[in-house]
Every structure is written in structure tokens, then in C-alpha cells.
Design a protein around this motif. Sequence first.
Motif, PDB file in Angstrom:
ATOM      1  N   GLY A   1      11.452   5.278 -17.750  1.00  0.00           N
ATOM      2  CA  GLY A   1      10.938   4.086 -17.087  1.00  0.00           C
ATOM      3  C   GLY A   1      11.634   3.730 -15.795  1.00  0.00           C
ATOM      4  N   SER A   2      12.797   4.343 -15.541  1.00  0.00           N
ATOM      5  CA  SER A   2      13.615   3.898 -14.408  1.00  0.00           C
ATOM      6  C   SER A   2      13.948   4.987 -13.395  1.00  0.00           C
ATOM      7  CB  SER A   2      14.936   3.308 -14.927  1.00  0.00           C
ATOM      8  OG  SER A   2      14.707   2.338 -15.901  1.00  0.00           O
ATOM      9  N   PHE A   3      13.526   6.217 -13.648  1.00  0.00           N
ATOM     10  CA  PHE A   3      13.954   7.330 -12.813  1.00  0.00           C
ATOM     11  C   PHE A   3      12.769   8.095 -12.239  1.00  0.00           C
ATOM     12  CE2 PHE A   3      17.626   6.284 -15.166  1.00  0.00           C
ATOM     13  CZ  PHE A   3      18.737   6.825 -14.539  1.00  0.00           C
TER      14      PHE A   3
ATOM     15  N   ASN B   1       3.706   0.828  -7.985  1.00  0.00           N
ATOM     16  CA  ASN B   1       2.903   1.077  -6.777  1.00  0.00           C
ATOM     17  C   ASN B   1       2.372  -0.232  -6.193  1.00  0.00           C
ATOM     18  OD1 ASN B   1       3.199   3.879  -6.765  1.00  0.00           O
ATOM     19  ND2 ASN B   1       1.468   4.186  -8.123  1.00  0.00           N
ATOM     20  N   ASP B   2       1.928  -1.134  -7.048  1.00  0.00           N
ATOM     21  CA  ASP B   2       1.432  -2.439  -6.585  1.00  0.00           C
ATOM     22  C   ASP B   2       2.560  -3.254  -5.954  1.00  0.00           C
ATOM     23  OD1 ASP B   2      -1.066  -1.799  -7.513  1.00  0.00           O
ATOM     24  OD2 ASP B   2      -0.897  -2.951  -9.368  1.00  0.00           O
ATOM     25  N   PHE B   3       3.734  -3.205  -6.572  1.00  0.00           N
ATOM     26  CA  PHE B   3       4.898  -3.941  -6.068  1.00  0.00           C
ATOM     27  C   PHE B   3       5.312  -3.417  -4.696  1.00  0.00           C
ATOM     28  CE2 PHE B   3       9.508  -4.605  -5.705  1.00  0.00           C
ATOM     29  CZ  PHE B   3       9.612  -5.966  -5.999  1.00  0.00           C
ATOM     30  N   ILE B   4       5.335  -2.108  -4.543  1.00  0.00           N
ATOM     31  CA  ILE B   4       5.699  -1.488  -3.264  1.00  0.00           C
ATOM     32  C   ILE B   4       4.713  -1.865  -2.175  1.00  0.00           C
ATOM     33  CG2 ILE B   4       5.881   0.730  -2.056  1.00  0.00           C
ATOM     34  CD1 ILE B   4       7.005   1.887  -4.671  1.00  0.00           C
ATOM     35  N   SER B   5       3.429  -1.815  -2.531  1.00  0.00           N
ATOM     36  CA  SER B   5       2.387  -2.148  -1.558  1.00  0.00           C
ATOM     37  C   SER B   5       2.435  -3.624  -1.169  1.00  0.00           C
ATOM     38  CB  SER B   5       1.015  -1.814  -2.156  1.00  0.00           C
ATOM     39  OG  SER B   5      -0.016  -2.202  -1.286  1.00  0.00           O
ATOM     40  N   LYS B   6       2.580  -4.497  -2.155  1.00  0.00           N
ATOM     41  CA  LYS B   6       2.595  -5.941  -1.908  1.00  0.00           C
ATOM     42  C   LYS B   6       3.791  -6.358  -1.064  1.00  0.00           C
ATOM     43  CE  LYS B   6       2.593 -10.388  -4.333  1.00  0.00           C
ATOM     44  NZ  LYS B   6       2.575 -11.063  -5.662  1.00  0.00           N
ATOM     45  N   ASN B   7       4.944  -5.739  -1.313  1.00  0.00           N
ATOM     46  CA  ASN B   7       6.166  -6.106  -0.603  1.00  0.00           C
ATOM     47  C   ASN B   7       6.438  -5.218   0.615  1.00  0.00           C
ATOM     48  OD1 ASN B   7       7.701  -8.245  -2.385  1.00  0.00           O
ATOM     49  ND2 ASN B   7       6.788  -6.764  -3.798  1.00  0.00           N
ATOM     50  N   LYS B   8       5.493  -4.317   0.890  1.00  0.00           N
ATOM     51  CA  LYS B   8       5.555  -3.440   2.066  1.00  0.00           C
ATOM     52  C   LYS B   8       6.892  -2.683   2.131  1.00  0.00           C
ATOM     53  CE  LYS B   8       2.405  -6.372   4.689  1.00  0.00           C
ATOM     54  NZ  LYS B   8       2.179  -7.177   5.922  1.00  0.00           N
ATOM     55  N   ILE B   9       7.258  -2.108   1.001  1.00  0.00           N
ATOM     56  CA  ILE B   9       8.501  -1.341   0.912  1.00  0.00           C
ATOM     57  C   ILE B   9       8.251   0.077   1.409  1.00  0.00           C
ATOM     58  CG2 ILE B   9      10.262  -0.442  -0.666  1.00  0.00           C
ATOM     59  CD1 ILE B   9       9.659  -2.837  -2.490  1.00  0.00           C
ATOM     60  N   ARG B  10       9.005   0.480   2.400  1.00  0.00           N
ATOM     61  CA  ARG B  10       8.805   1.819   2.975  1.00  0.00           C
ATOM     62  C   ARG B  10       9.594   2.887   2.245  1.00  0.00           C
ATOM     63  NH1 ARG B  10       8.762   1.012   9.604  1.00  0.00           N
ATOM     64  NH2 ARG B  10       6.939  -0.381   9.680  1.00  0.00           N
ATOM     65  N   ASN B  11      10.817   2.572   1.889  1.00  0.00           N
ATOM     66  CA  ASN B  11      11.679   3.552   1.231  1.00  0.00           C
ATOM     67  C   ASN B  11      12.033   3.084  -0.181  1.00  0.00           C
ATOM     68  OD1 ASN B  11      11.919   5.283   3.573  1.00  0.00           O
ATOM     69  ND2 ASN B  11      13.258   3.724   4.439  1.00  0.00           N
ATOM     70  N   THR B  12      11.396   3.700  -1.142  1.00  0.00           N
ATOM     71  CA  THR B  12      11.682   3.359  -2.535  1.00  0.00           C
ATOM     72  C   THR B  12      13.007   3.987  -2.940  1.00  0.00           C
ATOM     73  OG1 THR B  12       9.312   3.439  -2.980  1.00  0.00           O
ATOM     74  CG2 THR B  12      10.771   3.417  -4.875  1.00  0.00           C
ATOM     75  N   MET B  13      13.897   3.186  -3.498  1.00  0.00           N
ATOM     76  CA  MET B  13      15.199   3.698  -3.913  1.00  0.00           C
ATOM     77  C   MET B  13      15.266   3.759  -5.430  1.00  0.00           C
ATOM     78  SD  MET B  13      19.025   2.359  -2.984  1.00  0.00           S
ATOM     79  CE  MET B  13      18.798   2.810  -1.264  1.00  0.00           C
ATOM     80  N   LEU B  14      15.083   4.942  -5.969  1.00  0.00           N
ATOM     81  CA  LEU B  14      15.221   5.182  -7.394  1.00  0.00           C
ATOM     82  C   LEU B  14      15.995   6.475  -7.592  1.00  0.00           C
ATOM     83  CD1 LEU B  14      11.615   4.338  -8.661  1.00  0.00           C
ATOM     84  CD2 LEU B  14      13.691   3.093  -9.254  1.00  0.00           C
TER      85      LEU B  14
END
Length: 230
Positions: free
Chosen positions: A151-153, A174-187
Motif C-alpha cells: 500500500g505504500s511502495f 492518482n486523484d490526489f496527485i491530480s487535485k494537488n497538482k503534484i509533479r514529483n511523487t515521492m514514494l
Amino acid sequence: MNNKQNFLEDYLLFLNRVDSLEKMDEFILNLNKEIYQKYPCISCNTGCYTCCTATGMPNVYSNEWERIKEYLKKLPEEEISKIKENNNYFVEEHSELINTLNDFIHKNSKSNYDNLITEIEEKFKDKLCPFHIEGKCSIYSVRPSMCRAYGSFLFISEKEEKLLSCDENKDNLNDFISKNKIRNTMLPYWNTIDRKIKQLSDKTKNKHDFTVIPIWLRDDFFYNNDFEHG
């Protein structure tokens, strides 16, 4: 571990310091906390067993298995009987399929991958991990690292990058990234954790270096060895 540092950003640095399975447990726990804080959309709900079904059952390394095996010896007889009953489904009804899966894992061949996964998902889609009893994991305190990390990796498979999670969490992220306009996901990447666990398990001597839970139970616990229950 220094919690004042950005643990998520420096996880590779911390990973180098992990030298035991117990420290790996702590390491994954700390990473999960950082991830859930940064991405609150990722959540695992009590009573959801998606990660315990079908292909969700993890490949377990030899050192993880040794810890699980010792824990099993301390469980009540009725729980042991239930685990064996659960595992009989895989051993008696689908022995050929789990052998094929084991061969695939160790040969690391990409041929027929889609067909194999499709067959596993079809036949095991509603079947829980053998350790799952009455709505909970019977080995939770010694559960495999992949269960702790689910769930986290991120996971790199061939050329694809996937979230090691259920479809619902993937959609939420994916919805969270799109809504918050996150360009670089850090996981963090599971692949790096996986390699580290393998290094830690190299010193153990078992029939397998790693394989799926039903095969560990079949080959090294109930069926080919005398089970000494404590």
C-alpha cells in the motif's frame, strides 16, 4: 533512527544501516508513517483483505520464513489445524499451479507471465492467504516485509512503475496527485527493500531462498517434516 530528518527523502541512507529483520520491521514502519502523512489519500481499512488474496500472497525470504516457522510452533493447536486446512486448498487442488509459480519466480522468466497471472487470479481470486483466520492475520507480529509494505511502495516491473497496492488506493493516489497538482511523487521503491531483505537472508540455509507461503508450508512445515508443536 533520527526522526528529525526527512525519513522519506533519506530512506536509502537509512536502509544502508538496516542489518537485521527486526530493524527492517522498524524501517518499514517509519516509512509507512511518513508516506501516510505525505499522502493521506493512501489508507488501509480494517476488514479489507485484498492484499491477503490471490497474488497478494507475498514471496517470503528464508529469514522471514524462519521467524514465521518458530512463531507457528507457539500457536494453539486449533489455529495450526486451520492454517493446514487453508493450505490444503493450494497443496491438494492446485499443486501444479503453485509449482509453476515457484518455477517462474526462480527463473525470473517473462514468458507466459500474463497467462500465469490470469490463471492465478481466476483460481485464487476469492482464496485468502493460509494464515488468514477469522478476519485477521494469525502471524501478524511476524508477517512478511511485503505485507508490512503493501500500500505504500512503488514497484518496478519490467518497464512499468506501479503502486504496490489495491486498485482503490491506486485510484485515490492518482486523484490526489491530480487535485494537488503534484509533479514529483515521492514514494520509496519496494525493489530496493526486496534486495536488502535478500542480502539479509543469504546466511540462512533452507530448501528455498524465497517462494510463496503455500509452498513454504508444504515443503517445510506440515507435509514433509514432523511438526513439533510447542
